[in-house]
Write a protein that holds these residues in place. Structure first.
Motif, PDB file in Angstrom:
ATOM      1  N   THR A   1       0.784  -1.228   0.000  1.00 52.18           N
ATOM      2  CA  THR A   1       0.000   0.000   0.000  1.00 52.18           C
ATOM      3  C   THR A   1       0.819   1.283   0.000  1.00 52.18           C
ATOM      4  OG1 THR A   1      -1.645   1.227   1.275  1.00 52.18           O
ATOM      5  CG2 THR A   1      -0.156  -0.156   2.515  1.00 52.18           C
ATOM      6  N   ALA A   2       0.172   2.349  -0.463  1.00 52.93           N
ATOM      7  CA  ALA A   2       0.819   3.670  -0.452  1.00 52.93           C
ATOM      8  C   ALA A   2       0.261   4.522   0.684  1.00 52.93           C
ATOM      9  CB  ALA A   2       0.583   4.365  -1.785  1.00 52.93           C
ATOM     10  N   SER A   3      -0.739   4.011   1.393  1.00 51.19           N
ATOM     11  CA  SER A   3      -1.304   4.793   2.501  1.00 51.19           C
ATOM     12  C   SER A   3      -0.476   4.542   3.741  1.00 51.19           C
ATOM     13  CB  SER A   3      -2.737   4.369   2.810  1.00 51.19           C
ATOM     14  OG  SER A   3      -3.450   4.289   1.630  1.00 51.19           O
TER      15      SER A   3
ATOM     16  N   LYS B   1       4.599   1.500  -0.359  1.00 48.75           N
ATOM     17  CA  LYS B   1       5.092   1.983  -1.659  1.00 48.75           C
ATOM     18  C   LYS B   1       5.558   3.424  -1.504  1.00 48.75           C
ATOM     19  CE  LYS B   1       1.224  -0.353  -3.809  1.00 48.75           C
ATOM     20  NZ  LYS B   1      -0.106  -0.035  -4.304  1.00 48.75           N
TER      21      LYS B   1
END
Lengths: 120, 332
Positions: free
Chosen positions: A83-85, A104
């Motif tokens: 995830t990018a969160s 990410k």
């Protein structure tokens, strides 16, 4: 036998580079762009590991993970959140029962060592 | 409790005439639901336990509600005891506060969204560059390698900047999760030196450690405190052209103090108050977000510690932080 990884991710560019990275390390990688594709795949095959994006079109990663962990046939497959969160991820990992997470943009070594941790 | 006397301003505020006011009491000018609370608060004021009631709801003659700060004081008139109340209409202030809260929420949501949207393509970009650079897709010439290394360095820099913005957002919202364990601060200092030593050497700076070896282990989040220390050392490295950087640890009264001293440019006195403010950069050419010290401040505060700076412009800066030996953390 080659270890199978299911990558559930809707960003095609990221799917391509991640697949390449994992294939070079001798893993077999299959991808699904959303929950529908993922569950269709999972009806036929059981992967050794699932890499799961959080923000997906339709059913989000959180719900997919909860569904996986409730299914007797699938609940033992290790799931790594991909995830990018960044906010609250350690908390989320506990809440939805994933086994680990990768943020990410990731370091290649981190991706490979976390995958290795679960499926060698 | 009936009113005995009132001025024209309170009549105007509530929409009653003076005669009407004289027939009313406290229970007529506050919403029914809030009455028990209001009466209890007045009781505490009469006893002298509190002096001021902030933003209490007040009901006008037409039933509309506004908010007022109310202070009361006991007075004696012709031998009889009364309570004198002063009302200050805070409707506008409350509106402004609500608008501010909304703005902060919107800023937070916007920052999270933007950071997330940036991190995803950055992931694909970083990995593509890494794979080509590693030769996974064929052999590279020296020039190709050199330019891809530049690309990779800058992708990493972008990723760091985004992480800082997100970190600050999480800290500011009080949502940062801390992993508190027994840790040795000297170990963290030594590790930081290991990582930063290359940059110091490149700049020809000496890196000196002055550690109190008898320090007890204390409870803190190792990664977060390490982040603070790296931040301080990094700032020193950026702002020091010659001389040295010294990290020392000492034990004080129920605290452990860590100090990072440099022989750099120093900070002007007038710049000191802006030092820990978010998005402030005293030296723009260093290319950061201006969040490093704001993040450090939040992390140290969350541990129940303190962080501050001492500097003489032209001679160098010493940044200090203290962590409590016995836990007195608040927000963790």
């Amino acid at each position: 036998m080659t270890n199978k990884i299911l990558l559930i991710e809707d960003e095609l560019d990221l799917v391509e580079v991640t697949k390449m990275r994992l294939k070079k390390s001798s893993y077999e990688v299959l991808s699904a762009l959303n929950s529908e594709e993922a569950f269709t795949f999972l009806q036929k095959y059981i992967p050794d590991l699932i890499l799961l994006d959080l923000l997906l079109p339709g059913m989000h990663g959180e719900e997919i993970c909860k569904k996986l962990k409730c299914d007797d046939r699938l609940k033992t497959i290790p799931v790594i959140l991909f995830t990018a969160s960044a906010s609250d991820i350690p908390k989320l990992v506990k809440e939805i029962g994933t086994d680990d997470y990768i943020l990410k943009p990731f370091e290649p070594e981190e991706l490979l060592s976390k995958v290795k941790k679960f499926i060698g | 409790m009936r009113f005995f006397m009132c001025n024209p301003k309170i009549c105007e505020m509530l929409g009653y005439t003076e005669e009407e006011m004289m027939r009313l009491g406290v229970d007529d000018i506050h919403p029914e639901d809030d009455l028990p609370f209001v009466i209890e608060q007045f009781g505490l004021q009469v006893k002298g336990e509190i002096k001021f009631l902030a933003s209490l709801p007040v009901k006008r003659k037409d039933g509309s509600i506004f908010y007022a700060d109310i202070s009361t004081s006991p007075i004696t008139l012709a031998g009889k005891k009364y309570l004198l109340g002063n009302f200050r209409d805070t409707t506008e202030r409350k509106k402004a506060e609500d608008a501010l809260k909304e703005a902060v929420k919107a800023k937070s949501a916007f920052t999270s969204m933007v950071s997330h949207e940036l991190r995803t393509p950055l992931g694909a970009l970083k990995e593509s560059v890494s794979q080509v650079l590693e030769g996974m897709l064929g052999t590279l010439t020296e020039d190709q390698r050199k330019f891809l290394e530049i690309a990779k360095r800058n992708v990493n820099r972008l990723a760091r900047l985004i992480t800082e913005v997100l970190d600050f957002q999480t800290l500011e919202a009080g949502k940062m999760v801390f992993k508190i364990q027994d840790n040795d601060i000297n170990e963290v200092v030594k590790e930081t030196k290991e990582t930063m030593n290359i940059i110091a050497k490149e700049k020809g700076l000496d890196f000196i450690l002055n550690l109190d070896k008898g320090l007890p282990k204390i409870k803190f989040d190792r990664d977060k405190v390490s982040q603070v220390l790296s931040n301080l050392v990094n700032n020193s490295l950026k702002l020091t052209e010659k001389g040295n950087i010294t990290i020392s640890t000492t034990q004080g009264n129920n605290v452990i103090q860590v100090s990072v001293k440099d022989t750099g440019f120093g900070i002007k006195e007038e710049d000191m108050p802006r030092l820990f403010q978010e998005y402030e950069q005293l030296e723009r050419k260093t290319g950061g977000t201006g969040l490093g010290l704001a993040i450090s401040l939040e992390i140290i505060k969350a541990h129940g510690g303190k962080i501050w700076a001492e500097s003489t412009f032209g001679q160098g800066t010493t940044m200090h932080f203290i962590l409590p030996i016995e836990e007195r953390r608040k927000r963790i």
